[in-house]
Design an enzyme around this catalytic site. Structure first.
Site, PDB file in Angstrom:
ATOM      1  N   ASP A 202       0.781  -1.115   0.038  1.00 56.44           N
ATOM      2  CA  ASP A 202       0.099   0.019  -0.074  1.00 56.44           C
ATOM      3  C   ASP A 202       0.967   1.164   0.106  1.00 56.44           C
ATOM      4  O   ASP A 202       1.764   1.430   0.841  1.00 56.44           O
ATOM      5  CB  ASP A 202      -1.015  -0.110   1.178  1.00 56.44           C
ATOM      6  CG  ASP A 202      -1.801   0.994   1.215  1.00 56.44           C
ATOM      7  OD1 ASP A 202      -2.902   1.040   0.334  1.00 56.44           O
ATOM      8  OD2 ASP A 202      -2.067   1.778   2.183  1.00 56.44           O
ATOM      9  N   GLU A 263       1.611  -0.566  -5.154  1.00 56.46           N
ATOM     10  CA  GLU A 263       0.689   0.396  -5.345  1.00 56.46           C
ATOM     11  C   GLU A 263       1.487   1.718  -5.263  1.00 56.46           C
ATOM     12  O   GLU A 263       1.708   2.285  -4.233  1.00 56.46           O
ATOM     13  CB  GLU A 263      -0.502   0.307  -4.329  1.00 56.46           C
ATOM     14  CG  GLU A 263      -1.491   1.501  -4.551  1.00 56.46           C
ATOM     15  CD  GLU A 263      -2.070   2.288  -3.552  1.00 56.46           C
ATOM     16  OE1 GLU A 263      -3.218   2.810  -3.839  1.00 56.46           O
ATOM     17  OE2 GLU A 263      -1.555   2.335  -2.626  1.00 56.46           O
TER      18      GLU A 263
HETATM   19  C1  NOJ Z   1      -4.515   2.779  -0.952  1.00 56.35           C
HETATM   20  C2  NOJ Z   1      -5.690   1.734  -0.553  1.00 56.35           C
HETATM   21  O1  NOJ Z   1      -5.998   1.230  -1.796  1.00 56.35           O
HETATM   22  C3  NOJ Z   1      -6.652   2.660   0.042  1.00 56.35           C
HETATM   23  O2  NOJ Z   1      -7.824   1.956  -0.100  1.00 56.35           O
HETATM   24  C4  NOJ Z   1      -6.319   3.259   1.179  1.00 56.35           C
HETATM   25  O3  NOJ Z   1      -7.427   4.293   1.647  1.00 56.35           O
HETATM   26  C5  NOJ Z   1      -5.187   4.085   1.047  1.00 56.35           C
HETATM   27  N1  NOJ Z   1      -3.976   3.354   0.367  1.00 56.35           N
HETATM   28  C6  NOJ Z   1      -4.358   4.526   2.524  1.00 56.35           C
HETATM   29  O4  NOJ Z   1      -3.989   3.136   3.023  1.00 56.35           O
END
Ligand code: NOJ
Length: 562
Positions: A202, A263
């Site tokens: 993440d 991500e």
């Molecule tokens: C990316 C995640 O996909 C999202 O759902 C989340 O709110 C943010 N990162 C913060 O962790």
């Protein structure tokens, strides 16, 4: 499970948003038991792996992306023993499992943050987070903004402020601190020891902040957009890469088949490529594809730029059309402007859902014909649209409150799946408990049970496409090139023997010479490909004309920020 160490280079991975996939215990919230009982559905669908969004103990201020304990399971989802059984069962059914790692921030309920609050300014406990004094005029330490809206700083009782790039319940860790690095290395080992096949990382572009926490120049177009430079104080800083090198070494020590997917919202494919160099993360989501408009030249340019940048570092591309942060692509593709990936911060136009579904069918055939791996988001195989009219009383995404109730947030793509039956909860829960977000009655025609019986359903198309992809030697990794094609038409040649043709020209187009049609997203009247449809054709390679030149730069991606 295939013993292939490079499975991830062309896997199809299905994202399970755990709160909304399946509810086993009847409380209206998805859980591990709900996933486990539906593994046969996923196996039959033909996916290679699942990625499960955070399942750790969490106050759910951000749907579980606020983790209070990285080495346990939230009791609403099950137990650690249930997680172990799921991991084993996924493997027994021939699939892999990726879990979500949230390293940028913890929950404010995490013991470390509670200790930091109790210990006070200047303490070693506070040093694991980014606590700072405010300005002399009583303001926050700098002008940074939260991704969810409002300032990125919250003041605590003793007057200090802490940084949170997301919600105030998600304090950012200080990744310059040894304890933080050591802790996450042990978290990786904890889950690798339990047999997980990998991690989705993440906010991989956000872990390191500039040591001085300087203001972001206010003339910057949008303070939250990752720039095409390395000097943004909190996005895409070069120092993040040493973290990933140490993680890669840990994964490798468990074997070459344990993998990461980043991500990372960055400015362009060349910057994404830095995250997937041979000694860093294995793969990264390619959000340029998801943000691209339904336009042949734009799509071609994204494919070219992505593959060129990732080829340079030897990493496979990934392709994704939807996820739990983005307006579902059926809805995006049904708007007059299909550009932009549909962050829920943007204003909306009217949606032609039928057109969106038609385009989504064609987009699937394009995505699955591209080289590399592909991510599916739960419910896209049912053709679910974004629910943009959820009553405001049910909205849970922190974006809603933090934006001063101006941006509804991401709940519309997170509504529990319709599995069966004729009224909500449509088999999502065993009983009649209403799901945590309400499903519309119109989804009665989209249940998995119904679509399984309809040969032309979205589910049937996914099933067939994944079946062909799995068995056809041209698909997945391997050679590809564009063929010359009419304006608005994409023709992708995969060797040996397959052409994927996508018609975005607005009218019918003739099919190129072929031996037979393997699959098409719509019926093909008179041998022509109708508008907004796609087909996979079996071809004799020696009949395929010379390749078309690659394009240069994508023209219409817009940055994102999740
Ligand atoms: C990316 C995640 O996909 C999202 O759902 C989340 O709110 C943010 N990162 C913060 O962790």
């Amino acid at each position: 499970m295939a013993a292939d160490a490079s499975w991830w280079r062309d896997a199809v991975i299905y994202e399970i948003y755990i709160r909304s996939f399946g509810d086993g215990d009847g409380d209206g919230l998805g859980d591990i038991a709900g996933i486990r009982s539906r593994l046969p559905y996923l196996r039959d669908l033909g996916v290679d792996a699942i990625w499960i969004t955070p399942w750790y103990p969490s106050p759910m201020a951000d749907g579980g992306y606020d983790v209070a304990d990285y080495c346990d399971i939230d009791p609403r989802f099950g137990t650690l023993a249930d997680a172990q059984e799921l991991i084993d069962e996924v493997h027994a059914q021939g699939m892999r499992i990726i879990v979500d790692l949230v390293p940028n921030h913890t929950s404010d309920h995490h013991p470390w943050f509670q200790e930091a609050l109790a210990a006070g300014p200047g303490s070693p406990e506070r040093a694991r987070y980014l606590f700072r004094d405010g300005t002399s005029s009583g303001g926050p330490p700098n002008n940074w903004r939260s991704v969810f809206g409002g300032p990125a700083w919250t003041r605590v009782a003793d007057g200090q402020w802490y940084l949170h790039l997301f919600d105030a319940h998600q304090p950012d860790l200080d990744w310059q601190h040894r304890d933080v690095r050591a802790e996450f290395e042990s978290i990786l080992r904890f889950w690798l020891d339990r047999g997980v096949d990998g991690f989705r990382v993440d906010v991989a572009h956000g872990l390191i902040k500039h040591a001085d926490l300087p203001d972001i120049p206010t003339d910057h177009e949008d303070m939250l957009e990752p720039p095409d430079r390395t000097d943004h104080p909190h996005w895409d800083r070069p120092e993040v890469h040493e973290i990933y090198r140490s993680w890669r070494a840990i994964a490798e020590s468990y074997g070459p088949d344990r993998v990461f997917v980043a991500e990372a919202w960055v400015a362009k494919p060349e910057r994404l490529a830095c995250y997937v160099r041979p000694d860093e993360l294995h793969t990264a989501f390619n959000f340029d594809f998801l943000r691209c408009s339904w336009h042949a030249d734009a799509l071609r340019a994204v494919v070219d730029c992505t593959t060129r940048a990732l080829d340079a570092v030897g990493a496979p591309p990934t392709w994704v059309l939807s996820n739990h942060d983005i307006t579902r692509h059926v809805t995006r593709y049904g708007r007059a402007s299909t550009r932009g990936g549909g962050s829920q911060h943007e204003s909306h136009g009217p949606v032609d859902v039928a057109l969106g579904r038609r385009r989504a069918r064609a987009a699937l055939l394009l995505m699955l014909a591209l080289p590399g791996s592909a991510y599916l988001y739960q419910g896209e195989e049912l053709g679910l649209e974004e629910l943009e009219d959820l009553p405001i009383e049910v909205l849970q995404d922190p974006t809603w409150e933090r934006s001063g109730r101006t941006a509804r947030g991401r709940d519309g793509c997170r509504v529990p799946l319709p599995w069966s039956g004729f009224r909500p909860p449509f088999g999502f829960s065993p009983g009649d408990t209403p799901p945590w977000l309400p499903q519309p009655q119109r989804w009665v025609s989209l249940t998995a049970e119904l679509q399984k019986r309809e040969p032309d359903s979205m589910l049937a198309l996914y099933h067939r496409a994944l079946g062909v992809r799995r068995n056809h030697s041209a698909l997945g990794e391997g050679g590809w090139s564009w063929l010359p094609s009419a304006t608005g038409v994409l023709a992708l040649h995969r060797t040996p023997g397959l052409v994927c043709i996508v018609n975005i020209s607005g009218g019918p187009t003739a099919l190129p010479r072929h031996e037979r049609v393997l699959l098409s997203s719509e019926p093909l009247p008179d041998g022509a490909l109708p508008a907004d449809s796609a087909a996979w054709l079996e071809v004799a390679d020696h009949h395929v004309p010379q390749r078309a030149a690659a394009t240069s730069f994508p023209t219409d991606g817009v940055p994102g920020r999740w």
